[in-house]
Write an enzyme that holds these catalytic residues in place. Sequence first.
Site, short mmCIF file in Angstrom:
data_model
loop_
_atom_site.label_atom_id
_atom_site.label_comp_id
_atom_site.label_asym_id
_atom_site.label_seq_id
_atom_site.Cartn_x
_atom_site.Cartn_y
_atom_site.Cartn_z
N ARG A 80 0.84 -1.21 0.00
CA ARG A 80 0.00 0.00 0.00
C ARG A 80 0.87 1.25 0.00
O ARG A 80 0.58 2.25 0.65
CB ARG A 80 -0.94 0.05 1.21
N SER A 112 -10.64 -0.13 3.29
CA SER A 112 -9.98 -0.42 4.56
C SER A 112 -9.44 0.89 5.15
O SER A 112 -8.72 1.61 4.47
CB SER A 112 -8.80 -1.37 4.36
N GLU A 158 -4.99 4.09 6.11
CA GLU A 158 -4.68 3.84 4.70
C GLU A 158 -5.12 5.01 3.81
O GLU A 158 -4.35 5.47 2.97
CB GLU A 158 -5.35 2.53 4.25
C1 LIG Z 1 -15.58 0.17 -0.94
C2 LIG Z 1 -14.11 0.40 -1.19
C3 LIG Z 1 -13.26 -0.68 -1.36
C4 LIG Z 1 -11.89 -0.49 -1.59
N1 LIG Z 1 -11.08 -1.58 -1.75
C5 LIG Z 1 -9.76 -1.42 -1.95
C6 LIG Z 1 -8.91 -2.55 -2.12
O1 LIG Z 1 -9.35 -3.70 -2.11
N2 LIG Z 1 -7.59 -2.33 -2.30
C7 LIG Z 1 -7.04 -1.09 -2.34
O2 LIG Z 1 -5.83 -0.97 -2.51
N3 LIG Z 1 -7.84 0.01 -2.20
C8 LIG Z 1 -9.16 -0.12 -2.01
N4 LIG Z 1 -9.97 0.98 -1.85
C9 LIG Z 1 -9.36 2.32 -1.86
C10 LIG Z 1 -9.43 3.05 -3.22
O3 LIG Z 1 -10.47 2.57 -4.01
C11 LIG Z 1 -8.14 2.92 -4.02
O4 LIG Z 1 -7.06 3.41 -3.27
C12 LIG Z 1 -8.23 3.71 -5.35
O5 LIG Z 1 -7.08 3.47 -6.12
C13 LIG Z 1 -8.38 5.21 -5.14
O6 LIG Z 1 -8.67 5.77 -6.41
P1 LIG Z 1 -9.39 7.19 -6.54
O7 LIG Z 1 -9.34 7.57 -7.97
O8 LIG Z 1 -10.69 7.15 -5.88
O9 LIG Z 1 -8.36 8.11 -5.71
P2 LIG Z 1 -8.72 9.40 -4.84
O10 LIG Z 1 -9.41 8.96 -3.60
O11 LIG Z 1 -9.38 10.41 -5.66
O12 LIG Z 1 -7.26 9.88 -4.46
C14 LIG Z 1 -6.43 9.12 -3.60
C15 LIG Z 1 -5.05 9.78 -3.51
O13 LIG Z 1 -4.39 9.69 -4.77
C16 LIG Z 1 -4.11 11.00 -5.29
N5 LIG Z 1 -4.33 10.93 -6.73
C17 LIG Z 1 -5.48 10.60 -7.37
N6 LIG Z 1 -5.26 10.60 -8.69
C18 LIG Z 1 -3.97 10.95 -8.88
C19 LIG Z 1 -3.14 11.14 -10.05
N7 LIG Z 1 -3.61 10.97 -11.29
N8 LIG Z 1 -1.86 11.50 -9.87
C20 LIG Z 1 -1.34 11.67 -8.63
N9 LIG Z 1 -2.07 11.52 -7.51
C21 LIG Z 1 -3.37 11.16 -7.64
C22 LIG Z 1 -5.08 11.93 -4.58
O14 LIG Z 1 -4.60 13.26 -4.55
C23 LIG Z 1 -5.14 11.30 -3.19
O15 LIG Z 1 -4.00 11.66 -2.45
C24 LIG Z 1 -11.35 0.82 -1.63
C25 LIG Z 1 -12.21 1.91 -1.45
C26 LIG Z 1 -13.58 1.70 -1.24
C27 LIG Z 1 -14.48 2.88 -1.06
#
Ligand SMILES: Cc1cc2nc3c(=O)[nH]c(=O)nc-3n(C[C@H](O)[C@H](O)[C@H](O)COP(=O)(O)OP(=O)(O)OC[C@H]3O[C@@H](n4cnc5c(N)ncnc54)[C@H](O)[C@@H]3O)c2cc1C
Length: 375
Positions: A180, A258, A367
């Site tokens: 992570r 998580s 996380e």
């Molecule tokens: C129900 C649920 C289940 C999940 N299950 C998992 C799982 O099984 N495994 C797991 O690893 N995660 C999981 N997650 C967490 C999440 O989905 C992941 O971390 C996902 O990759 C986040 O993507 P996002 O586009 O929503 O990022 P955001 O929440 O929009 O951003 C997250 C971070 O990344 C940065 N960021 C976003 N895009 C960029 C970019 N293009 N360049 C640089 N920085 C950027 C943001 O500024 C922020 O700091 C889960 C979340 C939920 C709600």
Amino acid sequence: MAGARVRCRGHSGGVQVSSDVPLAPLTTLGLGGPARHLVEARTEQELLDAVVAADAAAEQVLLLGGGSNLVLPDAGVAGTVVLIRTSGIRTTDAGADGSVLVSVAAGEPWEPLVVRTVTAGLAGMECLAGIPGLTGAAPVQNVGAYGQDVGLTVAEVRAYDRAEGTVRVLGAQECRFGYRHSRFKAEPGRWLVLEVTFRLRRRECSEPVRYAELARRLGIPLGGRAPLGEVADAVLDLRRAKGMVVNPGDPDTASAGSFFTNPVLSPAEFGALRERLRRLPGEGSGEMPGYGEPDGRTKVPAAWLIERAGFGKGFGAELGSGRARVSSRHTLALTNRGGATTAELLTLARTIRDGVRERLGVELVNEPVLVGDTL
Ligand SMILES: Cc1cc2nc3c(=O)[nH]c(=O)nc-3n(C[C@H](O)[C@H](O)[C@H](O)COP(=O)(O)OP(=O)(O)OC[C@H]3O[C@@H](n4cnc5c(N)ncnc54)[C@H](O)[C@@H]3O)c2cc1C
């Protein structure tokens, strides 16, 4: 952007800037106040223009993808939020080894990408079905689930280096993927991921299944393979049962996934935890789950520790308004049952963190990214 009330303010670097935009609807937790300015970037040039313009104006910048790994402050974000909505997927046959390169724009949603690769008979991300968010964020925390993480298949990441003012291509080694974790997470504010290229294998069957619960569900031995579609479907079933697939009608899924990472303990820390558990009334350490790491440390499931420390599913009804609670299906997901505030969610998180520390001597680490706050 459904539900967001937007007032247009003008243009910056060729892209439209809106003011006082509610951010809660743009996150899976449904929390956080408004953005002072918001720019929605639909092309890579718009994305670069928006970030370069905000950096030049020394504005605070928040890169927002799917908002599924973010906890935003109740007061909102004083700077510019850049909403990443770029698109585009290119597939190239890489050579005789049967590998295929798939280059994906940062704004492409993750789950449809997994469906597309599985349907195309490309192995490597089948266990990552059902994870919300966009592709550009996947390398940021090296998303992973059910024994796979993206670091295993990322060939390279094309990113804008805000410190140097240049676009760079980083190979997998340079991304420094860990559990992570990555270079992008370790150097906050430096990188804007523009495109991620994955190296996948053209084959009917999955990569070896490394997660016991998934192997059991598929009826195969650990390390065995199964058809790609069956693996992705089994992962989705397991995730749905735990409330880990976003469903707007299901309050157990109004989370950031998580909330705590699984602690990785040194042999001394692991021994101390066993000792603490032995001394807890009515508890035994005999069946304590732990997964050995190559460096001799042991990864212990945070969900198991949280339950042992006395925080069961649904915990939180007795705290404040009771609107921020542990999911009723998964101890590791902290949820907004409707109308909660970020302050309430963080109180819940701190109560759990402190309780686990007090009873078990283990420090839990969040996380999701906490904007403008720490636990
Ligand atoms: C129900 C649920 C289940 C999940 N299950 C998992 C799982 O099984 N495994 C797991 O690893 N995660 C999981 N997650 C967490 C999440 O989905 C992941 O971390 C996902 O990759 C986040 O993507 P996002 O586009 O929503 O990022 P955001 O929440 O929009 O951003 C997250 C971070 O990344 C940065 N960021 C976003 N895009 C960029 C970019 N293009 N360049 C640089 N920085 C950027 C943001 O500024 C922020 O700091 C889960 C979340 C939920 C709600």
